[in-house]
Design a protein around this motif. Structure first.
Motif, PDB file in Angstrom:
ATOM      1  N   GLY A  18      -7.979   1.170   3.484  1.00 54.36           N
ATOM      2  CA  GLY A  18      -7.387   2.349   2.864  1.00 54.36           C
ATOM      3  C   GLY A  18      -5.899   2.277   2.604  1.00 54.36           C
ATOM      4  N   LEU A  19      -5.303   1.082   2.622  1.00 48.06           N
ATOM      5  CA  LEU A  19      -3.871   0.957   2.376  1.00 48.06           C
ATOM      6  C   LEU A  19      -3.555   1.178   0.894  1.00 48.06           C
ATOM      7  CD1 LEU A  19      -3.527  -0.101   5.258  1.00 48.06           C
ATOM      8  CD2 LEU A  19      -2.058  -1.865   4.338  1.00 48.06           C
ATOM      9  N   SER A  20      -2.493   1.913   0.641  1.00 47.25           N
ATOM     10  CA  SER A  20      -2.015   2.124  -0.722  1.00 47.25           C
ATOM     11  C   SER A  20      -1.004   1.026  -1.063  1.00 47.25           C
ATOM     12  CB  SER A  20      -1.346   3.489  -0.836  1.00 47.25           C
ATOM     13  OG  SER A  20      -0.133   3.497  -0.091  1.00 47.25           O
ATOM     14  N   THR A  21      -0.575   0.973  -2.296  1.00 43.55           N
ATOM     15  CA  THR A  21       0.438   0.012  -2.714  1.00 43.55           C
ATOM     16  C   THR A  21       1.720   0.216  -1.909  1.00 43.55           C
ATOM     17  OG1 THR A  21      -0.502   0.041  -4.927  1.00 43.55           O
ATOM     18  CG2 THR A  21       1.703  -0.866  -4.709  1.00 43.55           C
ATOM     19  N   ARG A  22       2.054   1.466  -1.658  1.00 47.06           N
ATOM     20  CA  ARG A  22       3.255   1.787  -0.872  1.00 47.06           C
ATOM     21  C   ARG A  22       3.104   1.299   0.568  1.00 47.06           C
ATOM     22  NH1 ARG A  22       6.522   7.183  -1.660  1.00 47.06           N
ATOM     23  NH2 ARG A  22       6.369   6.248  -3.695  1.00 47.06           N
ATOM     24  N   ASP A  23       1.904   1.431   1.127  1.00 45.16           N
ATOM     25  CA  ASP A  23       1.655   0.949   2.497  1.00 45.16           C
ATOM     26  C   ASP A  23       1.817  -0.571   2.566  1.00 45.16           C
ATOM     27  OD1 ASP A  23       1.018   3.562   3.316  1.00 45.16           O
ATOM     28  OD2 ASP A  23      -1.114   3.263   2.876  1.00 45.16           O
ATOM     29  N   TRP A  24       1.263  -1.276   1.579  1.00 46.25           N
ATOM     30  CA  TRP A  24       1.380  -2.737   1.554  1.00 46.25           C
ATOM     31  C   TRP A  24       2.850  -3.160   1.492  1.00 46.25           C
ATOM     32  CZ3 TRP A  24      -1.845  -6.408   2.856  1.00 46.25           C
ATOM     33  CH2 TRP A  24      -3.219  -6.198   2.777  1.00 46.25           C
ATOM     34  N   ALA A  25       3.654  -2.407   0.765  1.00 48.98           N
ATOM     35  CA  ALA A  25       5.071  -2.762   0.611  1.00 48.98           C
ATOM     36  C   ALA A  25       5.827  -2.701   1.937  1.00 48.98           C
ATOM     37  CB  ALA A  25       5.736  -1.848  -0.415  1.00 48.98           C
ATOM     38  N   MET A  26       5.292  -1.998   2.916  1.00 46.05           N
ATOM     39  CA  MET A  26       5.936  -1.892   4.224  1.00 46.05           C
ATOM     40  C   MET A  26       5.679  -3.133   5.099  1.00 46.05           C
ATOM     41  SD  MET A  26       7.449   0.936   3.894  1.00 46.05           S
ATOM     42  CE  MET A  26       8.025   1.225   5.536  1.00 46.05           C
ATOM     43  N   ILE A  27       4.731  -3.971   4.708  1.00 44.24           N
ATOM     44  CA  ILE A  27       4.406  -5.169   5.484  1.00 44.24           C
ATOM     45  C   ILE A  27       5.268  -6.318   4.984  1.00 44.24           C
ATOM     46  CG2 ILE A  27       2.589  -6.825   6.070  1.00 44.24           C
ATOM     47  CD1 ILE A  27       0.559  -4.559   5.578  1.00 44.24           C
ATOM     48  N   PRO A  28       6.079  -6.913   5.835  1.00 44.78           N
ATOM     49  CA  PRO A  28       6.923  -8.019   5.365  1.00 44.78           C
ATOM     50  C   PRO A  28       6.080  -9.259   5.062  1.00 44.78           C
ATOM     51  CG  PRO A  28       7.182  -7.715   7.734  1.00 44.78           C
ATOM     52  CD  PRO A  28       6.291  -6.610   7.246  1.00 44.78           C
ATOM     53  N   PRO A  29       6.407  -9.959   3.972  1.00 51.70           N
ATOM     54  CA  PRO A  29       5.645 -11.179   3.653  1.00 51.70           C
ATOM     55  C   PRO A  29       5.975 -12.303   4.626  1.00 51.70           C
ATOM     56  CG  PRO A  29       7.398 -10.840   2.057  1.00 51.70           C
ATOM     57  CD  PRO A  29       7.415  -9.656   2.975  1.00 51.70           C
ATOM     58  N   ARG A  30       4.998 -13.189   4.809  1.00 52.25           N
ATOM     59  CA  ARG A  30       5.211 -14.371   5.633  1.00 52.25           C
ATOM     60  C   ARG A  30       4.541 -15.559   4.953  1.00 52.25           C
ATOM     61  NH1 ARG A  30       1.090 -12.623  10.498  1.00 52.25           N
ATOM     62  NH2 ARG A  30      -0.696 -13.740   9.693  1.00 52.25           N
ATOM     63  N   GLN A  31       4.969 -16.746   5.322  1.00 50.28           N
ATOM     64  CA  GLN A  31       4.431 -17.947   4.698  1.00 50.28           C
ATOM     65  C   GLN A  31       3.042 -18.254   5.249  1.00 50.28           C
ATOM     66  OE1 GLN A  31       7.225 -21.166   5.137  1.00 50.28           O
ATOM     67  NE2 GLN A  31       8.298 -20.568   3.279  1.00 50.28           N
ATOM     68  N   ILE A  32       2.133 -18.527   4.326  1.00 49.27           N
ATOM     69  CA  ILE A  32       0.746 -18.838   4.671  1.00 49.27           C
ATOM     70  C   ILE A  32       0.318 -20.069   3.875  1.00 49.27           C
ATOM     71  CG2 ILE A  32      -1.656 -18.008   4.574  1.00 49.27           C
ATOM     72  CD1 ILE A  32      -0.014 -16.413   6.541  1.00 49.27           C
TER      73      ILE A  32
END
Length: 137
Positions: free
Chosen positions: A29-43
């Motif tokens: 149920g994450l929105s685009t705004r919710d995803w933006a709060m997660i910092p990216p990391r290398q995968i």
């Protein structure tokens, strides 16, 4: 030369760990705004399992493919596996550029929804002798 008859040739992993059709994890149920709060990391790409089997070639080749979306792909960690939910074209473009690592926003459902250990069954409880009835004198 190919592999001898009856033996399978060893093949290095392709771009992704696996390709599947659909999400095996529950809806977060994450929105685009919710995803933006997660910092990216290398995968590493070869640790990701895709959730889409098909890709629109025009999305892969478009110069403005991230114009309307997040710059980083989205992945979900579920039962120790990383599933690429959004950004398949970005990940594939990175692979075509000879890169094997990309920056991804990862939602860790394992941390949010820990796997419950089953409670012991009644078979594991030792049998108890019956309780005697109280005496009336």
């Amino acid at each position: 030369m190919g592999a001898p008859w009856g033996r399978r040739a060893e093949v290095d992993p392709l771009i992704f760990k696996a390709v599947r059709d659909g999400r095996p994890y529950p809806d977060h149920g994450l929105s685009t705004r919710d995803w933006a709060m997660i910092p990216p990391r290398q995968i590493r790409l070869d640790t990701l399992t895709t959730t889409k089997r098909e890709l629109a070639l025009d999305a892969l080749l478009a110069d403005d493919s991230t114009f309307y979306g997040d710059l980083f792909p989205h992945a979900v960690q579920w039962h120790g596996e990383l599933y690429l939910e959004d950004g398949l074209h970005r990940a594939l473009r990175a692979a075509l550029q000879q890169r094997n690592v990309i920056h991804v926003r990862v939602l860790d459902l394992d941390a949010l929804m820990p796997v419950e250990t089953p409670s012991p069954s009644t078979a594991a409880i030792p049998a108890q002798p019956p309780v005697p009835h109280p005496r009336r004198d």
